[in-house]
Design a protein around this motif. Structure first.
Motif, PDB file in Angstrom:
ATOM      1  N   ALA A 167       0.819  -1.206   0.000  1.00 35.69           N
ATOM      2  CA  ALA A 167       0.000   0.000   0.000  1.00 35.69           C
ATOM      3  C   ALA A 167       0.853   1.256   0.000  1.00 35.69           C
ATOM      4  CB  ALA A 167      -0.929   0.008   1.215  1.00 35.69           C
ATOM      5  N   TRP A 168       0.317   2.288  -0.658  1.00 32.39           N
ATOM      6  CA  TRP A 168       0.930   3.612  -0.690  1.00 32.39           C
ATOM      7  C   TRP A 168      -0.132   4.599  -0.245  1.00 32.39           C
ATOM      8  CZ3 TRP A 168       1.895  -0.479  -3.631  1.00 32.39           C
ATOM      9  CH2 TRP A 168       3.233  -0.856  -3.809  1.00 32.39           C
ATOM     10  N   TRP A 169       0.168   5.330   0.834  1.00 28.64           N
ATOM     11  CA  TRP A 169      -0.833   6.138   1.524  1.00 28.64           C
ATOM     12  C   TRP A 169      -0.768   7.598   1.117  1.00 28.64           C
ATOM     13  CZ3 TRP A 169      -3.573   2.415   3.123  1.00 28.64           C
ATOM     14  CH2 TRP A 169      -3.010   1.283   3.742  1.00 28.64           C
ATOM     15  N   GLY A 170      -1.948   8.226   1.062  1.00 20.79           N
ATOM     16  CA  GLY A 170      -2.040   9.654   0.818  1.00 20.79           C
ATOM     17  C   GLY A 170      -2.218  10.430   2.108  1.00 20.79           C
ATOM     18  N   ALA A 171      -1.886  11.716   2.042  1.00 22.16           N
ATOM     19  CA  ALA A 171      -2.134  12.694   3.115  1.00 22.16           C
ATOM     20  C   ALA A 171      -1.578  12.269   4.468  1.00 22.16           C
ATOM     21  CB  ALA A 171      -3.637  12.993   3.225  1.00 22.16           C
ATOM     22  N   GLU A 172      -0.474  11.543   4.471  1.00 25.71           N
ATOM     23  CA  GLU A 172       0.194  11.249   5.747  1.00 25.71           C
ATOM     24  C   GLU A 172       0.670  12.526   6.392  1.00 25.71           C
ATOM     25  OE1 GLU A 172       3.807  10.324   8.283  1.00 25.71           O
ATOM     26  OE2 GLU A 172       3.559  11.649   6.563  1.00 25.71           O
ATOM     27  N   GLU A 173       1.155  13.448   5.566  1.00 23.15           N
ATOM     28  CA  GLU A 173       1.710  14.689   6.097  1.00 23.15           C
ATOM     29  C   GLU A 173       0.649  15.576   6.739  1.00 23.15           C
ATOM     30  OE1 GLU A 173       4.727  15.061   6.445  1.00 23.15           O
ATOM     31  OE2 GLU A 173       5.837  14.053   4.840  1.00 23.15           O
ATOM     32  N   LEU A 174      -0.613  15.283   6.511  1.00 22.07           N
ATOM     33  CA  LEU A 174      -1.702  16.047   7.119  1.00 22.07           C
ATOM     34  C   LEU A 174      -2.269  15.360   8.352  1.00 22.07           C
ATOM     35  CD1 LEU A 174      -3.613  17.266   3.930  1.00 22.07           C
ATOM     36  CD2 LEU A 174      -1.721  18.345   5.147  1.00 22.07           C
ATOM     37  N   GLY A 175      -1.628  14.271   8.791  1.00 21.36           N
ATOM     38  CA  GLY A 175      -2.083  13.599  10.003  1.00 21.36           C
ATOM     39  C   GLY A 175      -2.481  12.162   9.811  1.00 21.36           C
ATOM     40  N   LEU A 176      -1.735  11.420   9.001  1.00 20.79           N
ATOM     41  CA  LEU A 176      -1.983   9.982   8.783  1.00 20.79           C
ATOM     42  C   LEU A 176      -3.379   9.737   8.195  1.00 20.79           C
ATOM     43  CD1 LEU A 176      -0.684   8.576  12.231  1.00 20.79           C
ATOM     44  CD2 LEU A 176       0.638   9.559  10.347  1.00 20.79           C
ATOM     45  N   VAL A 177      -3.845  10.660   7.389  1.00 22.78           N
ATOM     46  CA  VAL A 177      -5.244  10.630   6.959  1.00 22.78           C
ATOM     47  C   VAL A 177      -5.543   9.416   6.081  1.00 22.78           C
ATOM     48  CG1 VAL A 177      -7.083  11.875   5.767  1.00 22.78           C
ATOM     49  CG2 VAL A 177      -5.389  13.138   7.126  1.00 22.78           C
ATOM     50  N   GLY A 178      -4.694   9.144   5.103  1.00 23.03           N
ATOM     51  CA  GLY A 178      -4.967   8.048   4.185  1.00 23.03           C
ATOM     52  C   GLY A 178      -4.970   6.692   4.858  1.00 23.03           C
ATOM     53  N   SER A 179      -3.955   6.409   5.653  1.00 20.06           N
ATOM     54  CA  SER A 179      -3.891   5.100   6.309  1.00 20.06           C
ATOM     55  C   SER A 179      -5.013   4.942   7.323  1.00 20.06           C
ATOM     56  CB  SER A 179      -2.535   4.896   6.986  1.00 20.06           C
ATOM     57  OG  SER A 179      -2.265   5.916   7.933  1.00 20.06           O
ATOM     58  N   GLN A 180      -5.351   6.026   8.033  1.00 20.19           N
ATOM     59  CA  GLN A 180      -6.451   5.941   8.997  1.00 20.19           C
ATOM     60  C   GLN A 180      -7.777   5.696   8.282  1.00 20.19           C
ATOM     61  OE1 GLN A 180      -5.863   6.204  12.552  1.00 20.19           O
ATOM     62  NE2 GLN A 180      -7.778   5.057  12.319  1.00 20.19           N
ATOM     63  N   ASN A 181      -7.945   6.339   7.136  1.00 21.82           N
ATOM     64  CA  ASN A 181      -9.151   6.117   6.347  1.00 21.82           C
ATOM     65  C   ASN A 181      -9.260   4.659   5.916  1.00 21.82           C
ATOM     66  OD1 ASN A 181     -10.329   5.991   3.326  1.00 21.82           O
ATOM     67  ND2 ASN A 181     -11.390   7.604   4.452  1.00 21.82           N
ATOM     68  N   TYR A 182      -8.129   4.069   5.526  1.00 21.21           N
ATOM     69  CA  TYR A 182      -8.126   2.672   5.094  1.00 21.21           C
ATOM     70  C   TYR A 182      -8.487   1.749   6.256  1.00 21.21           C
ATOM     71  CZ  TYR A 182      -6.418  -1.877   3.601  1.00 21.21           C
ATOM     72  OH  TYR A 182      -6.328  -3.219   3.308  1.00 21.21           O
ATOM     73  N   VAL A 183      -7.853   1.927   7.390  1.00 25.40           N
ATOM     74  CA  VAL A 183      -8.119   1.057   8.541  1.00 25.40           C
ATOM     75  C   VAL A 183      -9.571   1.212   8.996  1.00 25.40           C
ATOM     76  CG1 VAL A 183      -7.528   0.596  10.952  1.00 25.40           C
ATOM     77  CG2 VAL A 183      -5.706   1.009   9.281  1.00 25.40           C
ATOM     78  N   ASP A 184     -10.043   2.450   9.039  1.00 27.94           N
ATOM     79  CA  ASP A 184     -11.420   2.691   9.472  1.00 27.94           C
ATOM     80  C   ASP A 184     -12.439   2.068   8.523  1.00 27.94           C
ATOM     81  OD1 ASP A 184     -10.477   4.089  11.647  1.00 27.94           O
ATOM     82  OD2 ASP A 184     -10.904   6.083  10.805  1.00 27.94           O
ATOM     83  N   SER A 185     -12.071   1.949   7.241  1.00 27.29           N
ATOM     84  CA  SER A 185     -13.007   1.416   6.252  1.00 27.29           C
ATOM     85  C   SER A 185     -13.112  -0.100   6.280  1.00 27.29           C
ATOM     86  CB  SER A 185     -12.582   1.847   4.842  1.00 27.29           C
ATOM     87  OG  SER A 185     -11.427   1.130   4.405  1.00 27.29           O
ATOM     88  N   LEU A 186     -12.204  -0.763   6.984  1.00 30.30           N
ATOM     89  CA  LEU A 186     -12.201  -2.222   7.007  1.00 30.30           C
ATOM     90  C   LEU A 186     -13.211  -2.745   8.024  1.00 30.30           C
ATOM     91  CD1 LEU A 186      -8.364  -3.018   7.003  1.00 30.30           C
ATOM     92  CD2 LEU A 186      -9.943  -3.219   5.059  1.00 30.30           C
ATOM     93  N   PRO A 187     -14.064  -3.686   7.626  1.00 32.55           N
ATOM     94  CA  PRO A 187     -14.887  -4.368   8.625  1.00 32.55           C
ATOM     95  C   PRO A 187     -13.998  -5.090   9.631  1.00 32.55           C
ATOM     96  CG  PRO A 187     -15.625  -4.859   6.383  1.00 32.55           C
ATOM     97  CD  PRO A 187     -14.301  -4.172   6.261  1.00 32.55           C
ATOM     98  N   GLU A 188     -14.501  -5.322  10.821  1.00 35.00           N
ATOM     99  CA  GLU A 188     -13.684  -5.926  11.872  1.00 35.00           C
ATOM    100  C   GLU A 188     -13.116  -7.269  11.442  1.00 35.00           C
ATOM    101  OE1 GLU A 188     -11.444  -6.530  14.941  1.00 35.00           O
ATOM    102  OE2 GLU A 188     -12.518  -4.646  14.581  1.00 35.00           O
ATOM    103  N   ASP A 189     -13.884  -8.063  10.696  1.00 35.65           N
ATOM    104  CA  ASP A 189     -13.360  -9.363  10.292  1.00 35.65           C
ATOM    105  C   ASP A 189     -12.211  -9.227   9.306  1.00 35.65           C
ATOM    106  OD1 ASP A 189     -15.105  -8.465   8.275  1.00 35.65           O
ATOM    107  OD2 ASP A 189     -15.527 -10.501   7.599  1.00 35.65           O
TER     108      ASP A 189
END
Length: 318
Positions: A167-189
Motif C-alpha cells: 500500500a501507498w498512503w495519501g495525506a500522511e503529512e496532514l495527520g496519517l489521513v490516508g492510512s487511517q481512512n483505510y483502517v477505518d473502512s475495514l470491517p472488523e473481520d
C-alpha cells in the motif's frame, strides 16, 4: 513523516507474540552483502532500480510545481506511476479515494495473487510529500523500496503462505489521513485477517541512522537479526513514535514494525562513531524542505534498507 502527533499508546494486542515468525526458508549462499545466517531466500533488491523510481518521482515533482503533496497534481501522477508498474507485474490494484482539506486524496492498494487470505501481511509507505519540496527521502525512499520489493515478488513468482498486500498512503503529512481512512473502512473481520503491517517512512537519510520499530517483538527480531548479519548495529526508533502510518494500524490492535533512518533530530557522537556520518548534524538536513531531492539520499542506507524489506516480506510471509 508528518511533523508531529500525540504519542500513541501501544495496545496490549500489539505487544503479544503474534506467531509471525514461521520456520525459516532455505538459506541462500552467503554473499558479502547478505552474509551467513542473515541470508534467506529473498532476492537482492537492486539499489539502482530503487533509485530509478526516485528519479521518476523527482521528475513528476519537477513537472508539477515542485512537489507531490496531497491535493496537488504531482501526487496523483505519483499514484499513476506506481499503479502502472504494479498492473504490468500482475498485481490486483485498487485506488481508494478520500477527502481531506477540501481535496481528494488517494490510497493505492496492491494484492499479490495467492496465499492464505485469512492471514494478510501488509507493507506500506506514504507517497505524499509536503508542499515545500519533492519529498524524495520523505517519503519517496520508502515508497520506491516497497515498490521494488513488490516487483521482486512478481519477478520471483513468490508463492507465500500468507497473502501479500502492498500500500501507498495519501495525506500522511496532514495527520496519517490516508492510512487511517483505510483502517477505518475495514470491517472488523477484515482487520482481524491482517497478521502484520510493516511501515517504511524515510529509509535513505543522507546522514543515516539504522532504527527499528519495537512495537512487536517478532517483527522487530526479523529486522534486528538481518542487520546483525550485516554487522550493522541498530537502535530502537523513537523520533517518529506516532508520526507515521503504522500508528493507524497499531491503534487498531494490528502488529506493526518497520525501519527508519532519521529525520530532523541530530546524530549524536556515539551514533556517528557507530554508523559514520556527521555528529551534531540532522539525520536529514533537508527534512520537509525544497532540497529533499534525489541528491538527498544515502545510497548505502537505501540499499541496506531495501534488502531488509525484502528479507522481512519473504520471511514473515512464509
Amino acid at each position: 513523516m508528518k511533523l508531529s502527533a500525540p504519542i500513541r499508546t501501544l495496545t496490549a494486542a500489539a505487544l503479544l507474540t503474534t506467531g509471525l515468525l514461521a520456520a525459516p526458508m532455505a538459506s541462500a549462499a552467503p554473499t558479502p552483502e547478505r552474509p551467513g545466517a542473515a541470508a534467506l531466500a529473498a532476492p537482492d533488491i537492486p539499489v539502482a532500480d530503487v533509485k530509478a523510481h526516485l528519479s521518476e518521482l523527482q521528475s513528476i515533482a519537477d513537472a508539477n510545481g515542485g512537489n507531490r503533496a496531497h491535493g496537488e497534481p504531482g501526487y496523483k501522477a505519483s499514484i499513476d506511476y506506481i499503479k502502472a508498474k504494479l498492473d504490468a507485474a500482475g498485481f490486483t490494484t485498487s485506488v481508494k479515494e478520500f477527502t481531506t482539506g477540501g481535496s481528494t486524496g488517494y490510497n493505492l492498494v496492491a494484492d499479490w495473487p495467492g496465499g492464505d487470505e485469512g492471514q494478510v501481511l501488509m507493507a506500506g509507505a506514504h507517497l505524499d510529500s509536503v508542499d515545500s519540496g519533492p519529498g524524495i527521502n520523505d517519503n519517496g525512499s520508502g515508497s520506491a523500496a516497497v515498490l521494488e520489493t513488490a516487483l521482486a515478488v512478481s519477478r520471483e513468482q513468490l508463492k507465500p503462505a500468507k497473502h501479500l498486500r502492498f500500500a501507498w498512503w495519501g495525506a500522511e503529512e496532514l495527520g496519517l489521513v490516508g492510512s487511517q481512512n483505510y483502517v477505518d473502512s475495514l470491517p472488523e473481520d477484515e482487520r482481524s485477517k491482517i497478521s502484520g503491517y510493516l511501515n517504511f517512512d524515510m529509509i535513505g537519510s543522507p546522514n543515516p541512522g539504522y532504527f527499528v520499530y519495537d512495537d512487536d517483538p517478532a517483527i522487530e527480531k526479523v529486522f534486528k537479526d538481518y542487520f546483525a548479519g550485516l554487522n550493522v548495529q541498530t537502535e530502537i526508533e523513537t523520533e517518529g513514535d506516532g508520526r507515521s502510518d503504522h500508528a493507524s494500524f497499531l491503534d487498531a490492535g494490528i502488529p506493526v514494525g518497520g525501519l527508519f533512518t532519521g529525520a530532523g533530530n541530530s546524530k549524536s557522537s556515539a551514533q556517528a562513531e557507530k554508523w559514520g556520518g556527521t555528529a551534531g548534524e540532522a539525520f536529514d538536513r533537508c527534512y520537509h524542505s525544497s532540497c529533499d531531492t534525489t541528491k538527498n539520499i544515502d545510497e548505502t542506507a537505501l540499499d541496506r534498507n531495501s534488502d531488509a524489506i525484502a528479507h522481512a516480506i519473504w520471511e514473515l510471509s512464509s
